[in-house]
Write an enzyme that holds these catalytic residues in place. Structure first.
Site, short mmCIF file in Angstrom:
data_model
loop_
_atom_site.label_atom_id
_atom_site.label_comp_id
_atom_site.label_asym_id
_atom_site.label_seq_id
_atom_site.Cartn_x
_atom_site.Cartn_y
_atom_site.Cartn_z
N HIS A 120 -13.07 -5.41 -13.55
CA HIS A 120 -11.96 -5.62 -12.64
C HIS A 120 -12.27 -5.11 -11.24
O HIS A 120 -11.90 -5.71 -10.25
CB HIS A 120 -10.72 -4.90 -13.19
N HIS A 150 -2.58 -11.12 -12.52
CA HIS A 150 -2.06 -10.00 -13.30
C HIS A 150 -1.79 -10.50 -14.72
O HIS A 150 -0.67 -10.48 -15.20
CB HIS A 150 -0.79 -9.44 -12.65
N ASN A 151 -2.86 -10.99 -15.35
CA ASN A 151 -2.71 -11.71 -16.61
C ASN A 151 -2.42 -10.81 -17.80
O ASN A 151 -1.46 -11.02 -18.54
CB ASN A 151 -3.98 -12.50 -16.91
N GLN A 173 2.00 -1.05 -15.56
CA GLN A 173 2.64 -0.25 -14.53
C GLN A 173 4.12 -0.56 -14.46
O GLN A 173 4.59 -1.60 -14.92
CB GLN A 173 2.00 -0.55 -13.16
N GLU A 182 -2.14 4.29 -12.31
CA GLU A 182 -1.94 3.13 -11.44
C GLU A 182 -0.47 2.96 -11.08
O GLU A 182 0.02 1.84 -10.93
CB GLU A 182 -2.52 1.89 -12.12
N SER A 183 0.23 4.06 -10.98
CA SER A 183 1.61 4.01 -10.53
C SER A 183 1.67 3.19 -9.25
O SER A 183 0.79 3.26 -8.41
CB SER A 183 2.14 5.41 -10.24
N GLY A 196 -11.66 -14.05 -2.65
CA GLY A 196 -11.59 -14.59 -4.00
C GLY A 196 -11.51 -13.48 -5.01
O GLY A 196 -11.61 -12.30 -4.68
N SER A 219 -10.97 -13.03 -12.83
CA SER A 219 -10.38 -12.31 -13.95
C SER A 219 -11.04 -12.87 -15.20
O SER A 219 -10.79 -14.01 -15.57
CB SER A 219 -8.87 -12.54 -13.97
#
Lengths: 788, 256
Positions: A62, A131-132, A283, A353-354, A579, A582
């Site tokens: 990622h 955000h899969n 999150q 990852e708040s 670009g 994912s």
């Protein structure tokens, strides 16, 4: 150690190294674990949990795009001939932009988003993210934080851009998928669909950013892994595009507090979905915190109060501070971080990852002013460390050092991947099919979920907040028509404009990802040009969502797709400016069965125009006007909706013909700019007939069409109506402009196929033979049949 | 002649402040976006302005009901200044979330305790769509020289106009406090989607008894030029400025 846990890897054997990676959800492979062991052996100590987590996050697919940077051995087989080449995917994409070398591409592939020049003072930034994984687990929260995340990308590009548009593209399983067939832990497509739409709605609307462009694809390849693409466009003064952390700068975190949400988001999203993923990886978003942050951040930017900025996204502080301090070094005091609640382990604070947090680099003399400014609008700002020339990432918790690693190792230590893959080109064959009932086919195509109106979804998004939206996603009579793209007027005191559109079609990829890429790129450009865009002032973004790339065949398809991106982007002369990939969008069942998604490429495009008054829309405007088809139709049914509804396999995939289409598009741009074309809509999925029906719906007008007039490879009714050949547009011309129009398009493959009539019906002829007559009501009803 | 000063009040979650500022500037005023904390801290004073605007958005996230938190903040933290503003016959405009604030603080319709609310849309969700509005004979001075039927977009989740009882409704109607109602293109009062939220008597906007405090769900600031109309490409209308723009102009003119 009081605050960190030592992880014993110095004496671990290969099996134990893998166990450590798996147990801690690190998603690191053996080679990477060995590299880490080697580094710590050199230091003569074991790593702490914080260090290991920090490395795992930095090296995750990622965050560092191992596959796209890898050297890949690629074998391509066509008709018993196998070609071999070594290829680096990222280089292929970036080469397009280098070769085209446009001066108006200001910042490409290096920042949070790509930036192109809008005018002498302003640039426009565009980024699309996915955000899969989170959306598959928790659709509402996953999609909401997806949009929240990409907005922060725009806030963090250069010294901060002002977001002015969001885009959304979703891929779901078919909404009538049988519940009984769903494995345990997989949410039904309908539930995912509803959750995702509400998530984007509630976050985007609260941010005061219009959602103006998108697409929704339905295919059962997405039942286990839905795709959620979120994009944001922003405007930024050109003199704010560059940023640099200065030695001695304070590290200031602004915005939300830190909690235990989103731990392992980066590493988790680089892995496959399984039945038993902990939900703490998703999150939790709060748009108003981000809205307040945005408002005050742009004020701080204009006051010059900080030297650099980045968003806290995947990997949290670890990623943001690690990235910003890459060339210098950073010292962080974690106990200073404002927390949502007590009880977080220090490494969790560092990796959390708040949402709604950004990290700023602030000169000593500005720290006080900056904190005061943020506090004046009820936004937290806290000094948590300093950028110092140590070459290390050093993290304290109270008096204890819990992380102390070299930046060099962190950012350059990841072992280069060497991958191998192959692609076997299938022979394409012409297939023709006649169902014998054109009217039924037409209505079936229109009611296919991939074609049908998404009006109900679009109405839930505020698409005009901000007072910038000129051409809206819904156009024409009672806003029933569908737009090819969105046109924005970014500045209140000027008529300059930008056009945003996209191209996506995973169905072509099943036949050949190379031509899928060509089709997506062309569709995106066609959409922009249909609105009045200039084909010579378009920049594009690539977003690849792929399945299990450890499978050589899947990876081969990805390489083939990237090659298509490069070749066709060069032929259409459009640069890539940003670009994202994912990968590993696959589901692993209890039985070990792996289901990958259809390889999916989204091309998003942004075009610059001088004057928003010189555009057009897709809705028919006036009875008596002439209808022209521009471009030639071929027998190209591969991946078409027509074949899908009739359950026919095979066929030829539409072939982009840039040598013909690019000159045609330049003329269309000229004709729209000069008011010769009254309405314009491109032909894409669903074929020519879909284009015409959509123009009728938007205009609330009928038309009389002789389909035999369409310039076509074969004079077949089905081909002319339903083939999805690219390079085609339907336009409306006033009779008084006919001469001028014909002069502009002299030498092109164009033909007049009919006329707009007042009566609400579509009368189809083939020469003298009447093919069908369908009322506008029937057409509209079928097209509005998508219910959820 | 001194220019008319317009205060655009903003808080966390305000969204439509920039376009509202533009609309008032275009109409000849001097508009300024001011954070409520600046008023609370007395850095800015309401008395220096002639027009107060509470623009659209999701103030404080609309977390406990649209506009509720800001309505309380106005009542509890800056009420004295607001009261004087009203007594001095100055102008207050609430658009969308601003309208919600004005009714929940009770300022509209009669400056008493809350008598009217804006409830969840009948559809149960946020909707952005263009509506037709029929301008009623009303006591407000700001809707003169405007065609009887005009168009604007609405974009809200909580916009269903709902008075506490028949008596309140009757009084608003009788006092000519209804500014405009949702209708179809010919001015007939109709149901969904023409009435986008299920408002009682299709009421889309109201004013105070003296007509100087205005609250409306539709967004005039989003369509001050004809280019914002969803079908501007169809009609060759030469007039660039729209009836919505005229509302802003009338407000500025009121003081000049």
């Amino acid at each position: 150690m009081k605050y960190a846990r030592e992880i014993y890897i110095l004496n671990a054997d290969e099996k134990e190294l893998i166990e450590i990676s798996e147990k801690n959800l690190l998603s690191l492979n053996l080679e990477e674990m060995k590299k880490i062991k080697e580094y710590f052996s050199f230091l003569g100590r074991n790593p702490t949990d914080c260090e290991l987590e920090c490395i795992a996050q930095t090296w995750s697919e990622h965050c560092c795009h191992k596959t796209f940077k890898a050297e890949i051995e690629y074998y391509e087989k066509e008709r018993n001939v196998t070609k071999f080449e070594r290829i680096c995917l990222l280089k292929e994409i970036m080469e397009v932009t280098e070769i085209l070398n446009y001066k108006w591409c200001i910042s490409v592939f290096k920042d949070n988003a790509g930036v192109i020049k809008l005018n002498e003072k302003w640039g426009v930034a565009f980024k699309v993210e996915t955000h899969n994984h989170p959306s598959a687990l928790e659709p509402y929260g996953g999609a909401g934080t997806g949009i929240g995340g990409v907005i922060r990308d725009i806030l963090g590009v250069g010294l901060g851009a002002k977001p002015i548009l969001n885009t959304d593209v979703f891929c779901f399983g078919e909404l009538d998928y049988p519940y009984k067939k769903l494995p345990k832990g997989v949410l039904h497509p309908l539930r995912v669909f509803r959750g995702v739409v509400s998530g984007v709605r509630d976050y985007g609307n609260r941010m005061g950013i219009p959602t103006g462009n998108g697409a929704i694809i339905f295919d059962n390849g997405y039942v286990f892994n839905c795709l959620v693409y979120c994009g944001t466009v922003g405007i930024i003064p050109i003199d704010k595009v560059e940023k640099k952390v200065k030695e001695g700068d304070f590290i200031v975190v602004v915005g939300g507090k830190t909690g235990r949400d989103g731990i392992h988001g980066a590493t988790f999203s680089s892995a496959s979905l399984k039945e038993d993923i902990p939900t703490s990886v998703v999150q939790i978003g709060n748009p108003i915190v981000e809205k307040k942050l945005q408002d005050v951040l742009l004020v701080a930017r204009d006051k010059g109060l900080f030297n650099s900025i980045t968003d806290c996204g995947a990997g949290g502080f670890s990623s943001a501070i690690g990235e910003m301090g890459k060339d210098l070094g950073a010292v962080v005091y974690l106990e200073k971080v404002p927390l949502k609640y007590e009880g977080l382990a220090p490494w969790e604070i560092f990796l959390s990852e708040s949402q709604e947090r950004m990290v700023l680099s602030v000169s000593e003399e500005n720290v006080e002013k900056l904190i005061e400014l943020f506090n004046s609008e009820d936004v937290e700002a806290t000094v948590i460390g300093r950028f110092l020339k140590t070459g290390k990432l050093t993290v304290y918790y109270k008096d204890e050092i819990i992380c102390d690693i070299d930046m060099e190792f962190l950012h350059k230590g990841v072992p280069e991947r060497k991958l191998k893959c192959f692609f076997e080109k299938k022979e394409e064959e012409k297939v023709t099919y006649k169902s014998g009932n054109l009217k039924r086919d037409i209505l079936k195509v229109l009611s296919n979920p991939n074609i049908a109106s998404k009006e109900e979804v679009i109405h839930q998004y505020d698409h005009e907040v901000g007072g910038r939206t000129i051409l809206k996603p819904l156009v024409g009579f009672e806003s029933r028509g569908v737009s090819d793209g969105v046109v924005l007027k970014p500045f209140y005191d000027s008529y300059e404009g930008i056009i945003v559109a996209c191209g996506i079609n995973p169905f072509y990829g099943e036949i050949d990802p190379y031509y899928m890429a060509g089709n997506c790129i062309e569709e995106c450009i066609r959409n922009i040009v249909s609105c009045g865009g200039d084909p010579e002032k378009i920049a594009i973004l690539d977003n690849f969502c792929w399945g299990n790339i450890l499978d050589e065949e899947e990876l081969g398809k990805l390489v083939r797709c990237v090659k298509g991106c490069k070749d066709f982007a060069l032929k259409y002369k459009v640069p890539f400016i940003s670009g994202k990939d994912s990968l590993n969008n696959y589901f692993k069942g209890k039985d070990g069965r792996i289901v990958s998604i259809p390889g999916t490429l989204l091309i998003s495009g942004i075009g610059i125009i001088e004057d928003i008054r010189k555009i057009t829309s897709t809705d028919f405007k006036k009875q008596g006007n002439l209808i022209f088809v521009l471009g030639k139709t071929y027998n190209e049914f591969g991946g078409s909706i027509y074949f899908k509804i009739n359950k026919i396999k095979g066929g030829i995939i539409p072939k982009p013909r840039p040598e013909k289409t690019l000159p045609l598009m330049k003329k269309i741009h000229y004709a729209i700019k000069n008011g010769i074309i009254r309405s314009c809509h491109d032909c894409s999925d669903g074929g020519l007939i879909t284009t015409i029906c959509e123009m009728m719906i938007g205009g609330n007008l009928g038309c009389k069409v002789d389909f035999s007039k369409v310039i076509s490879e074969e004079k077949s009714e089905e081909i002319i109506l339903f083939s999805e050949s690219c390079g085609r547009f339907v336009v409306e011309i006033e009779k008084t402009n006919l001469k001028e129009f014909e002069k502009i398009f002299e030498g092109e493959e164009i033909s007049c196929i009919g006329e707009i009539i007042e009566e609400g019906k579509l009368e189809g002829f083939f020469g003298l033979k009447k093919l069908f007559e369908i009322s506008l009501d029937e057409i509209y009803k079928s097209w509005r049949s998508l219910k959820f | 002649m001194a220019k008319v000063r317009v205060l655009i009040l903003r808080v966390g979650g305000t969204n439509c402040d920039f376009e509202t500022e533009w609309a008032f500037n275009l109409a000849g005023g001097i508009a300024e976006r001011v954070h409520i904390n600046q008023i609370i801290k007395k850095e800015k004073k309401l008395k220096d302005y002639q027009i107060l605007v509470i623009p659209g958005g999701f103030s404080y996230g609309d977390d406990i009901g649209a506009g509720k938190v800001l309505a309380n903040e106005i009542r509890l933290k800056i009420w004295e200044e607001i009261e004087r503003f009203i007594e001095e016959k100055k102008v207050i405009l609430g658009i969308c979330n601003g309208f919600q604030v004005l009714v929940k603080s009770g300022i509209l319709p009669f400056n008493t305790k809350q008598l009217v609310t804006l409830e969840w849309n009948d559809s149960g969700r946020f909707e952005d769509r263009w509506v037709y509005l029929k301008i009623e004979e009303n006591v407000s001075p700001f809707f003169k020289d405007i065609p009887e039927i005009i168009r604007m977009p609405v974009a809200h989740a909580e916009g269903k106009f709902l008075p506490k009882n028949e008596k309140v409704l009757h009084k608003i109607e009788k006092n000519k406090q209804v500014i405009f109602r949702y209708c179809d293109k010919d001015g007939n009062l109709k149901g969904y989607p023409y009435n986008p939220n299920g408002s009682i008597n299709n009421i889309a906007g109201i004013c105070s008894e003296d007509g100087l405090i205005i609250g409306m769900m539709p967004h005039p600031e989003r369509c001050v030029l004809k280019y914002y109309y969803p079908d501007f490409l169809k009609f060759g209308n030469n007039e660039i400025f729209t009836p919505s723009f005229k509302i802003f102009q009338n407000m500025i003119k009121y003081f000049t």
